[in-house]
Design an enzyme around this catalytic site. Structure first.
Site, PDB file in Angstrom:
ATOM      1  N   THR A   6       0.814  -1.227   0.000  1.00 30.29           N
ATOM      2  CA  THR A   6       0.000   0.000   0.000  1.00 30.29           C
ATOM      3  C   THR A   6       0.843   1.272   0.000  1.00 30.29           C
ATOM      4  OG1 THR A   6      -1.774  -1.101   1.163  1.00 30.29           O
ATOM      5  CG2 THR A   6      -1.752   1.276   1.316  1.00 30.29           C
ATOM      6  N   ASP A  60       0.002  -7.018   4.619  1.00 32.27           N
ATOM      7  CA  ASP A  60      -0.800  -8.246   4.732  1.00 32.27           C
ATOM      8  C   ASP A  60       0.038  -9.489   5.059  1.00 32.27           C
ATOM      9  OD1 ASP A  60      -3.041  -6.759   4.213  1.00 32.27           O
ATOM     10  OD2 ASP A  60      -3.340  -7.481   2.174  1.00 32.27           O
ATOM     11  N   THR A  92      -1.239 -23.001  19.029  1.00 33.34           N
ATOM     12  CA  THR A  92      -2.552 -22.611  19.563  1.00 33.34           C
ATOM     13  C   THR A  92      -3.269 -21.580  18.679  1.00 33.34           C
ATOM     14  OG1 THR A  92      -3.715 -21.547  21.396  1.00 33.34           O
ATOM     15  CG2 THR A  92      -1.410 -20.939  21.122  1.00 33.34           C
ATOM     16  N   GLN A  93      -4.592 -21.646  18.711  1.00 37.69           N
ATOM     17  CA  GLN A  93      -5.404 -20.635  18.011  1.00 37.69           C
ATOM     18  C   GLN A  93      -5.440 -19.327  18.797  1.00 37.69           C
ATOM     19  OE1 GLN A  93      -9.322 -22.210  17.094  1.00 37.69           O
ATOM     20  NE2 GLN A  93      -8.451 -24.054  16.190  1.00 37.69           N
ATOM     21  N   CYS A  94      -5.028 -19.381  20.070  1.00 32.25           N
ATOM     22  CA  CYS A  94      -5.023 -18.146  20.884  1.00 32.25           C
ATOM     23  C   CYS A  94      -3.948 -17.199  20.367  1.00 32.25           C
ATOM     24  CB  CYS A  94      -4.706 -18.455  22.339  1.00 32.25           C
ATOM     25  SG  CYS A  94      -5.968 -19.421  23.142  1.00 32.25           S
ATOM     26  N   SER A 125       1.324  -7.643  -1.345  1.00 30.90           N
ATOM     27  CA  SER A 125       1.995  -8.726  -0.624  1.00 30.90           C
ATOM     28  C   SER A 125       1.157  -9.994  -0.513  1.00 30.90           C
ATOM     29  CB  SER A 125       2.446  -8.256   0.757  1.00 30.90           C
ATOM     30  OG  SER A 125       1.376  -8.206   1.654  1.00 30.90           O
ATOM     31  N   SER A 126      -0.108  -9.936  -0.938  1.00 33.12           N
ATOM     32  CA  SER A 126      -0.888 -11.177  -0.991  1.00 33.12           C
ATOM     33  C   SER A 126      -0.339 -12.101  -2.070  1.00 33.12           C
ATOM     34  CB  SER A 126      -2.364 -10.884  -1.244  1.00 33.12           C
ATOM     35  OG  SER A 126      -2.829 -10.106  -0.169  1.00 33.12           O
TER      36      SER A 126
END
Ligand code: ASP
Length: 345
Positions: free
Chosen positions: A16, A93, A279-281, A61-62
């Site tokens: 960006t 990103d 972990t998803q945390c 950057s995607s």
């Protein structure tokens, strides 16, 4: 203060910071580097010797890819002895992925590699890009007793410098877009840039730069959710040719204890595929064996990923698989701290 003679190379990859709005479609698209620097006359006032290289075709950057990381590493290698530090302009990103990958691909750094970008293009009056770029350059140039103060790959964004492989992009709208949930900021920019010297990476003295340009992306990701089916689990774990699976679990590394689930994992591990538990945390770490719901994982040979971010886990695996590691050696190195990415208790 920055040393007067410091030399900094800016590598412009896209993002960006250097985008303009297409007058017809309204979409943001990358534009060339000279137009970008032309928007920041302040750069001429620096007592720093600035040079730049731009990707021929700057990218959002995607579209980042391991092949581009290799290209970036080669650019750094070619210029490593010519400059005191690097600033990489990059879309936010996937910036945490690139910073994590570079931290494994470039080991024993004795100078800074600072990634930065912005949430608003540099041509927009309220842009965050100017401050980000100017301070990133200052950090890349800063030396103390002829030595770079920062000797690692990091991200500078919205007044904070972070260890790159500890970061995540957590906000797509705020200027303050990054977090380093399990590691303190390396520096904070206010009137002065205050470095947190305890947190800075201390490379082993006497070691020289080692570059790794082989990455292997034969990795699958299994994100758990309550109710995940056997069919989906199997289709991921049985993907042809995979060498590793990152399993994103609940809380401190917990998963369902249903027999079919444990059996599927066990069969995967017996096929020689490494399963890494993260972990998803956003904050905290995996401690296998803390709850009954993770003890079985430990017993069948799932590897605890500690406080690795997803970005660090995937790029660490790409790097270790790229080295050709398997079995016990791969398990051992996954659990070791290589570039400050992991807290080893
Ligand atoms: N889509 C952009 C990119 O990552 C967003 C940004 O630069 O912040 O390239």
């Amino acid at each position: 203060m920055a040393n007067k003679k410091s030399k900094v190379l800016i590598i412009y990859t896209g993002g960006t910071i250097g985008m303009i709005q297409d007058p017809h479609t309204g979409e943001l698209k990358p534009f060339d580097f000279n137009t970008l620097t032309g928007q920041i006359p302040e750069l001429k006032k620096f007592d720093i010797d600035l040079s730049s290289i731009s990707f021929k075709k700057p990218i959002d950057s995607s579209n980042m890819h391991p092949d581009v990381w290799i290209e970036l590493v080669n650019m750094i290698k070619t210029n490593y002895n010519k400059v005191d530090g690097f600033v990489i302009l990059h879309g936010s990103d996937t910036m945490s992925y690139t910073a994590s990958a570079l931290s494994f691909m470039l080991q024993n750094l004795n100078k800074p590699i600072v990634l930065t970008g912005s949430q608003l293009p540099i041509g927009i009056i309220r842009t965050d890009g100017k401050e980000n770029l100017i301070t990133a350059i200052e950090i890349a140039a800063t030396k103390h007793k002829e030595q770079s103060v920062v000797k690692e790959v990091c991200i500078y964004f919205e007044y904070k410098l972070y260890r790159g492989n500890r970061t995540i992009k957590y906000n797509s709208q705020h200027f303050d877009a990054f977090k380093s949930p399990n590691y303190p900021a390396l520096a904070e920019a206010g009137i002065n840039i205050d470095y947190n010297s305890h947190a800075l990476f201390k490379p082993e003295p006497g070691k020289t730069l080692v570059i790794h340009t082989k990455l292997d992306n034969d990795i699958a990701v299994l994100k758990l959710f309550p109710g995940i089916s056997k069919k989906i689990t199997q289709s991921i774990l049985q993907t042809k040719g995979i060498k590793a699976v990152i399993m994103e679990t609940f809380g401190a590394g917990n998963a369902t204890t249903q027999a079919w689930f444990i059996e599927e994992l066990q069969k995967t591990i017996e096929r020689g595929v490494v399963v890494l538990n993260i972990t998803q945390c956003l904050e905290g770490e995996v401690v296998q064996g803390k709850y009954e719901t993770s003890s079985q994982l430990k017993r069948i040979g799932v590897i605890g990923g500690g406080d690795l971010t997803f970005e660090a886990a995937i790029t660490k695996l790409m790097y270790l698989l790229g080295k050709g590691l398997k079995g016990k050696q791969l398990t051992k190195e996954l659990q070791q701290n290589i570039a400050g990415e992991l807290t080893v208790n």
